[in-house]
Write a protein that holds these residues in place. Structure first.
Motif, PDB file in Angstrom:
ATOM      1  N   LEU A  21       0.985   2.780  -7.530  1.00  0.00           N
ATOM      2  CA  LEU A  21       2.311   2.175  -7.514  1.00  0.00           C
ATOM      3  C   LEU A  21       3.194   2.885  -6.482  1.00  0.00           C
ATOM      4  O   LEU A  21       3.282   4.119  -6.468  1.00  0.00           O
ATOM      5  N   LEU A  22       3.791   2.096  -5.571  1.00  0.00           N
ATOM      6  CA  LEU A  22       4.759   2.564  -4.571  1.00  0.00           C
ATOM      7  C   LEU A  22       4.183   3.542  -3.546  1.00  0.00           C
ATOM      8  O   LEU A  22       4.933   4.221  -2.843  1.00  0.00           O
ATOM      9  N   ILE A  23       2.863   3.601  -3.423  1.00  0.00           N
ATOM     10  CA  ILE A  23       2.226   4.470  -2.427  1.00  0.00           C
ATOM     11  C   ILE A  23       1.308   3.600  -1.589  1.00  0.00           C
ATOM     12  O   ILE A  23       0.482   2.860  -2.122  1.00  0.00           O
ATOM     13  N   GLY A  24       1.456   3.680  -0.286  1.00  0.00           N
ATOM     14  CA  GLY A  24       0.662   2.847   0.608  1.00  0.00           C
ATOM     15  C   GLY A  24      -0.799   3.244   0.665  1.00  0.00           C
ATOM     16  O   GLY A  24      -1.170   4.376   0.380  1.00  0.00           O
ATOM     17  N   LYS A  25      -1.615   2.272   1.041  1.00  0.00           N
ATOM     18  CA  LYS A  25      -3.045   2.483   1.246  1.00  0.00           C
ATOM     19  C   LYS A  25      -3.411   1.809   2.558  1.00  0.00           C
ATOM     20  O   LYS A  25      -3.087   0.647   2.776  1.00  0.00           O
ATOM     21  N   GLU A  26      -4.079   2.532   3.439  1.00  0.00           N
ATOM     22  CA  GLU A  26      -4.529   1.962   4.705  1.00  0.00           C
ATOM     23  C   GLU A  26      -5.901   1.321   4.526  1.00  0.00           C
ATOM     24  O   GLU A  26      -6.797   1.897   3.917  1.00  0.00           O
ATOM     25  N   VAL A  27      -6.030   0.107   5.057  1.00  0.00           N
ATOM     26  CA  VAL A  27      -7.297  -0.617   5.059  1.00  0.00           C
ATOM     27  C   VAL A  27      -7.538  -1.081   6.496  1.00  0.00           C
ATOM     28  O   VAL A  27      -6.620  -1.578   7.148  1.00  0.00           O
ATOM     29  N   GLU A  33      -5.497  -2.243  11.527  1.00  0.00           N
ATOM     30  CA  GLU A  33      -5.027  -1.400  10.432  1.00  0.00           C
ATOM     31  C   GLU A  33      -3.974  -2.155   9.624  1.00  0.00           C
ATOM     32  O   GLU A  33      -2.994  -2.644  10.176  1.00  0.00           O
ATOM     33  N   ILE A  34      -4.202  -2.216   8.323  1.00  0.00           N
ATOM     34  CA  ILE A  34      -3.297  -2.921   7.414  1.00  0.00           C
ATOM     35  C   ILE A  34      -2.818  -1.930   6.358  1.00  0.00           C
ATOM     36  O   ILE A  34      -3.607  -1.120   5.855  1.00  0.00           O
ATOM     37  N   ALA A  35      -1.533  -1.990   6.034  1.00  0.00           N
ATOM     38  CA  ALA A  35      -0.956  -1.168   4.979  1.00  0.00           C
ATOM     39  C   ALA A  35      -0.757  -2.033   3.738  1.00  0.00           C
ATOM     40  O   ALA A  35      -0.135  -3.093   3.821  1.00  0.00           O
ATOM     41  N   LEU A  36      -1.310  -1.593   2.626  1.00  0.00           N
ATOM     42  CA  LEU A  36      -1.173  -2.292   1.342  1.00  0.00           C
ATOM     43  C   LEU A  36      -0.214  -1.516   0.457  1.00  0.00           C
ATOM     44  O   LEU A  36      -0.264  -0.280   0.427  1.00  0.00           O
ATOM     45  N   PHE A  37       0.615  -2.244  -0.284  1.00  0.00           N
ATOM     46  CA  PHE A  37       1.564  -1.614  -1.189  1.00  0.00           C
ATOM     47  C   PHE A  37       1.615  -2.393  -2.500  1.00  0.00           C
ATOM     48  O   PHE A  37       1.654  -3.615  -2.488  1.00  0.00           O
ATOM     49  N   LYS A  38       1.655  -1.663  -3.626  1.00  0.00           N
ATOM     50  CA  LYS A  38       1.940  -2.282  -4.923  1.00  0.00           C
ATOM     51  C   LYS A  38       3.366  -1.881  -5.286  1.00  0.00           C
ATOM     52  O   LYS A  38       3.678  -0.701  -5.437  1.00  0.00           O
ATOM     53  N   LEU A  39       4.236  -2.889  -5.381  1.00  0.00           N
ATOM     54  CA  LEU A  39       5.656  -2.654  -5.627  1.00  0.00           C
ATOM     55  C   LEU A  39       5.919  -2.392  -7.108  1.00  0.00           C
ATOM     56  O   LEU A  39       5.053  -2.611  -7.959  1.00  0.00           O
ATOM     57  N   ALA A  40       7.129  -1.947  -7.404  1.00  0.00           N
ATOM     58  CA  ALA A  40       7.516  -1.629  -8.782  1.00  0.00           C
ATOM     59  C   ALA A  40       7.356  -2.810  -9.725  1.00  0.00           C
ATOM     60  O   ALA A  40       7.037  -2.639 -10.896  1.00  0.00           O
ATOM     61  N   ASN A  41       7.527  -4.042  -9.191  1.00  0.00           N
ATOM     62  CA  ASN A  41       7.395  -5.228 -10.041  1.00  0.00           C
ATOM     63  C   ASN A  41       5.941  -5.699 -10.160  1.00  0.00           C
ATOM     64  O   ASN A  41       5.669  -6.735 -10.753  1.00  0.00           O
ATOM     65  N   GLY A  56       4.231   4.458  14.115  1.00  0.00           N
ATOM     66  CA  GLY A  56       4.080   5.307  12.930  1.00  0.00           C
ATOM     67  C   GLY A  56       3.249   4.601  11.872  1.00  0.00           C
ATOM     68  O   GLY A  56       3.334   3.379  11.716  1.00  0.00           O
ATOM     69  N   PRO A  57       2.432   5.331  11.118  1.00  0.00           N
ATOM     70  CA  PRO A  57       1.581   4.738  10.080  1.00  0.00           C
ATOM     71  C   PRO A  57       2.406   4.347   8.848  1.00  0.00           C
ATOM     72  O   PRO A  57       2.765   5.203   8.038  1.00  0.00           O
ATOM     73  N   LEU A  58       2.701   3.070   8.716  1.00  0.00           N
ATOM     74  CA  LEU A  58       3.573   2.604   7.634  1.00  0.00           C
ATOM     75  C   LEU A  58       2.984   2.848   6.255  1.00  0.00           C
ATOM     76  O   LEU A  58       3.725   2.990   5.281  1.00  0.00           O
ATOM     77  N   SER A  59       1.656   2.928   6.156  1.00  0.00           N
ATOM     78  CA  SER A  59       1.028   3.207   4.859  1.00  0.00           C
ATOM     79  C   SER A  59       1.444   4.574   4.327  1.00  0.00           C
ATOM     80  O   SER A  59       1.312   4.845   3.134  1.00  0.00           O
ATOM     81  N   GLN A  60       1.965   5.437   5.187  1.00  0.00           N
ATOM     82  CA  GLN A  60       2.419   6.763   4.774  1.00  0.00           C
ATOM     83  C   GLN A  60       3.930   6.806   4.537  1.00  0.00           C
ATOM     84  O   GLN A  60       4.488   7.868   4.243  1.00  0.00           O
ATOM     85  N   GLY A  61       4.585   5.651   4.653  1.00  0.00           N
ATOM     86  CA  GLY A  61       6.029   5.591   4.481  1.00  0.00           C
ATOM     87  C   GLY A  61       6.452   5.571   3.027  1.00  0.00           C
ATOM     88  O   GLY A  61       5.642   5.408   2.113  1.00  0.00           O
ATOM     89  N   ILE A  62       7.749   5.722   2.822  1.00  0.00           N
ATOM     90  CA  ILE A  62       8.331   5.688   1.483  1.00  0.00           C
ATOM     91  C   ILE A  62       8.734   4.255   1.161  1.00  0.00           C
ATOM     92  O   ILE A  62       9.402   3.593   1.956  1.00  0.00           O
ATOM     93  N   VAL A  63       8.341   3.786  -0.021  1.00  0.00           N
ATOM     94  CA  VAL A  63       8.664   2.436  -0.471  1.00  0.00           C
ATOM     95  C   VAL A  63       9.914   2.485  -1.343  1.00  0.00           C
ATOM     96  O   VAL A  63      10.036   3.321  -2.233  1.00  0.00           O
ATOM     97  N   SER A  64      10.842   1.562  -1.053  1.00  0.00           N
ATOM     98  CA  SER A  64      12.041   1.411  -1.857  1.00  0.00           C
ATOM     99  C   SER A  64      12.322  -0.077  -1.990  1.00  0.00           C
ATOM    100  O   SER A  64      12.612  -0.748  -0.993  1.00  0.00           O
ATOM    101  N   GLY A  65      12.205  -0.588  -3.199  1.00  0.00           N
ATOM    102  CA  GLY A  65      12.394  -2.022  -3.408  1.00  0.00           C
ATOM    103  C   GLY A  65      11.359  -2.809  -2.631  1.00  0.00           C
ATOM    104  O   GLY A  65      10.165  -2.583  -2.772  1.00  0.00           O
ATOM    105  N   ASP A  66      11.822  -3.735  -1.773  1.00  0.00           N
ATOM    106  CA  ASP A  66      10.936  -4.562  -0.951  1.00  0.00           C
ATOM    107  C   ASP A  66      10.851  -4.044   0.481  1.00  0.00           C
ATOM    108  O   ASP A  66      10.586  -4.812   1.407  1.00  0.00           O
TER     109      ASP A  66
END
Length: 108
Positions: A21-27, A33-41, A56-66
């Protein structure tokens, strides 16, 4: 993980249970390169894994909302449409995601 091309044009890229949850995964699919995210909802989003500013590798970014914040220069990027938020400019490609049981598929 083995990538499976489905008849409907979607590719199986991960298992939902593997996605924190809220942590990116690179695929990586066919060199992309694709960044996957599972949001709070609970929804899953997929975007290009490179910020348009300095790649910058977005999969390593901080998720906030959408949104995800680029880990290099804090650019705020929408996980809905890929647009970089003002005052910055740019966009990244987004991918449609389907979750069936524990499997995550994207249109690629």
């Amino acid at each position: 993980m083995e990538k499976i091309k489905e008849k409907n044009g979607q590719i199986k890229i991960a298992h939902l249970s593997e996605l924190p949850l809220l942590i990116g995964k690179e695929v990586v699919i066919a060199g992309f390169e694709i960044a996957l995210f599972k949001l709070a909802n609970g929804t899953v989003k997929a975007i290009e894994n490179k910020c348009p500013h300095k790649q910058g590798p977005l999969s390593q970014g901080i998720v906030s909302g959408d949104y995800v914040f680029c880990p290099l220069h804090d650019r705020k990027i929408s996980l809905e449409d890929g647009l970089v938020q003002k005052p910055d400019v740019g966009c990244v490609k987004t991918y449609d995601v389907t979750v069936i049981d524990d499997n995550i598929y994207i249109d690629f």
